[in-house]
Write a protein that holds these residues in place. Structure first.
Motif, PDB file in Angstrom:
ATOM      1  N   VAL A 217       0.975  -1.414  -0.312  1.00 52.03           N
ATOM      2  CA  VAL A 217      -0.168   0.275   0.550  1.00 52.03           C
ATOM      3  C   VAL A 217       0.783   1.161   0.476  1.00 52.03           C
ATOM      4  CG1 VAL A 217      -1.832   1.545   1.007  1.00 52.03           C
ATOM      5  CG2 VAL A 217      -1.857  -1.024   0.956  1.00 52.03           C
ATOM      6  N   ARG A 218       1.617   1.216   0.965  1.00 52.25           N
ATOM      7  CA  ARG A 218       3.495   2.083   0.696  1.00 52.25           C
ATOM      8  C   ARG A 218       3.755   2.579  -0.698  1.00 52.25           C
ATOM      9  NH1 ARG A 218       6.393   1.699   6.026  1.00 52.25           N
ATOM     10  NH2 ARG A 218       5.032   1.287   8.127  1.00 52.25           N
ATOM     11  N   LYS A 220       2.729   1.554  -3.347  1.00 55.94           N
ATOM     12  CA  LYS A 220       1.901   2.026  -4.391  1.00 55.94           C
ATOM     13  C   LYS A 220       1.167   3.229  -4.759  1.00 55.94           C
ATOM     14  CE  LYS A 220      -1.397   0.273  -7.970  1.00 55.94           C
ATOM     15  NZ  LYS A 220      -1.040  -0.188  -8.644  1.00 55.94           N
ATOM     16  N   LYS A 221       1.388   4.430  -3.560  1.00 51.31           N
ATOM     17  CA  LYS A 221       1.667   5.659  -3.500  1.00 51.31           C
ATOM     18  C   LYS A 221       2.319   6.297  -3.815  1.00 51.31           C
ATOM     19  CE  LYS A 221      -1.653   5.637   0.800  1.00 51.31           C
ATOM     20  NZ  LYS A 221      -1.657   5.877   2.179  1.00 51.31           N
ATOM     21  N   LYS A 222       3.731   5.540  -3.829  1.00 52.03           N
ATOM     22  CA  LYS A 222       4.719   6.512  -4.030  1.00 52.03           C
ATOM     23  C   LYS A 222       5.171   6.077  -6.098  1.00 52.03           C
ATOM     24  CE  LYS A 222       7.797   5.136  -0.849  1.00 52.03           C
ATOM     25  NZ  LYS A 222       8.868   5.257  -0.433  1.00 52.03           N
ATOM     26  N   PRO A 224       2.623   4.693  -8.686  1.00 45.70           N
ATOM     27  CA  PRO A 224       1.523   3.272  -8.891  1.00 45.70           C
ATOM     28  C   PRO A 224       1.471   2.534  -9.553  1.00 45.70           C
ATOM     29  CG  PRO A 224       1.339   6.067  -9.851  1.00 45.70           C
ATOM     30  CD  PRO A 224       2.626   5.516  -8.642  1.00 45.70           C
ATOM     31  N   GLY A 252      -6.323   0.396  -1.131  1.00 42.71           N
ATOM     32  CA  GLY A 252      -5.400   0.582  -1.092  1.00 42.71           C
ATOM     33  C   GLY A 252      -4.263   0.335  -2.172  1.00 42.71           C
ATOM     34  N   GLY A 253      -4.750  -0.582  -2.697  1.00 42.01           N
ATOM     35  CA  GLY A 253      -4.180  -1.127  -4.167  1.00 42.01           C
ATOM     36  C   GLY A 253      -3.588  -2.544  -4.447  1.00 42.01           C
ATOM     37  N   GLU A 326       9.410  -2.706   2.431  1.00 41.35           N
ATOM     38  CA  GLU A 326       9.057  -1.350   1.400  1.00 41.35           C
ATOM     39  C   GLU A 326      10.906  -0.714   0.207  1.00 41.35           C
ATOM     40  OE1 GLU A 326       7.496   2.461   1.854  1.00 41.35           O
ATOM     41  OE2 GLU A 326       7.689   2.027   3.843  1.00 41.35           O
TER      42      GLU A 326
END
Length: 369
Positions: A217-218, A220-222, A224, A252-253, A326
């Motif tokens: 999820v972390r 995916k934000k950075k 995508p 969250g993807g 991560e």
């Protein structure tokens, strides 16, 4: 000779022990697979291999003493009828009750394979302390009946000796997991384009699926463009993750796929295989990913650490460390050249150490077959 192999889950006789059963059969022995009737396909598939299936009322999960006693006496009855020369059990309940039943039935050659210690050994304090003590003593009773005990990693063997689950003089053999069939899981090119991170596991906390999902999820934000796929069944039990948490990960993807019958396409379509488990016997899914030619990210934990040559075919991270996971996963996004080189190293390593034919030969030798 007659050989009986007892498992706690019917399909595992095919998916995990199939090559071993076939190797024993091909060596000229009469082979029986004993397990619960979980799937109607199992008897048919075993019969096609020339192996006889006998159903037994073994409950794979739960601690119901009445049902477990029923399973014990049923196994005694089965073994007295089949009269095998050798019994090999794997997974917790078959190891405990199968070993005791074999002793009661008068079987002379009794062996067990410890394929992982699971939830009961995850914590030895708090609410799990009583469960840990109970399971430890049950293992002690079952393994006392064994001629020898087979382990899939040296850490589990050393722990059993340290806890006096088995006496120091008990014969033990350490094998390289269950092995992997290199003709079934074939090397395939790493897909081009944006990286795909894959984790295949039952959705249990001890398997590290929370850490995989939270790190994903972390990321995916950075990033995508990257994809993160979590494949596996949602098991019931005290260690299972909640439906709400799965929904949160999906929002969250993270692509939560659920169980699938054949994981080869998933492995073929991923770039990196990730399993942040807390402990394993030897993680079969990691071996399958290595055979497909994929870089590995796993934990520096019992059973997992043996599968990674650090910096060569993958990386190890500390258990339960989302931030470290991560950053390690991100390395493959920032340095895509790692994918090809580490994938090649995985394939070389798995062929040298984990070829199922080599592993099965070691198991058969340990049992005098």
């Amino acid at each position: 000779m007659k050989i009986a192999v007892i498992g706690g889950y019917g399909p595992s006789l095919i998916n995990f022990r199939g090559p071993m059963l076939k190797a024993i059969k091909d060596a000229g022995h009469e082979v029986y697979g004993i397990a619960p009737p979980d799937s109607p396909d199992v008897p048919k598939k075993l019969a096609a291999m020339g192996i006889k299936f006998v159903e037994a009322p073994i409950q794979r999960t739960g601690m119901n003493p009445i049902k477990d006693l029923v399973a014990l006496f049923a196994l005694v009855k089965i073994l007295k009828k089949v009269k095998p020369d050798t019994v090999l059990s794997y997974t917790i309940k078959p190891v405990i009750y199968g070993s005791i039943a074999a002793r009661i039935a008068g079987i002379k050659n009794i062996y067990s394979m410890i394929t992982g210690l699971g939830y009961a050994f995850g914590q030895t304090s708090g609410k799990q302390k009583l469960l840990f003590k109970l399971v430890k003593n049950m293992y002690r009773a079952g393994l006392a009946c064994n001629n020898a005990v087979i382990f899939q990693n040296p850490d589990d063997r050393d722990l059993f000796k340290e806890l006096a689950v088995i006496p120091a003089e008990k014969k033990t053999i350490v094998i390289n997991g269950s092995g992997v069939d290199l003709t079934h899981y074939l090397n395939s090119p790493v897909p081009e384009g944006h990286p795909v991170f894959l984790c295949i596991s039952r959705l249990l906390k001890e398997k590290g699926v929370r850490e995989f999902a939270e790190a994903s999820v972390r990321l995916k934000k950075k990033h995508p463009q990257a994809r993160f796929r979590l494949v596996g069944p949602h098991d019931d039990g005290p260690d299972s993750v909640s439906d709400d948490l799965i929904a949160k990960w999906q929002n969250g993807g993270v692509e939560c796929i659920g169980p699938i019958a054949d994981v080869r396409e998933e492995l073929k379509n991923c770039s990196v295989y990730v399993l942040p488990s807390y402990r394993e016997g030897t993680p079969r899914s990691v071996l399958e990913a290595m055979a497909t030619g994929r870089a590995i990210v796993t934990t520096d934990a019992t059973g997992c650490r043996e599968t990674v040559l650090e910096g060569q075919n993958g990386f190890m991270v500390p258990v339960k460390d989302v931030s470290a996971l991560e950053l390690t996963m991100e390395e493959f996004i920032l340095q895509p050249d790692l994918l090809l080189n580490m994938g090649k190293a995985s394939l070389k390593y798995v062929a040298e150490k984990y070829d199922v034919n080599k592993v099965n030969a070691t198991i058969m030798k340990a049992m005098g077959l």
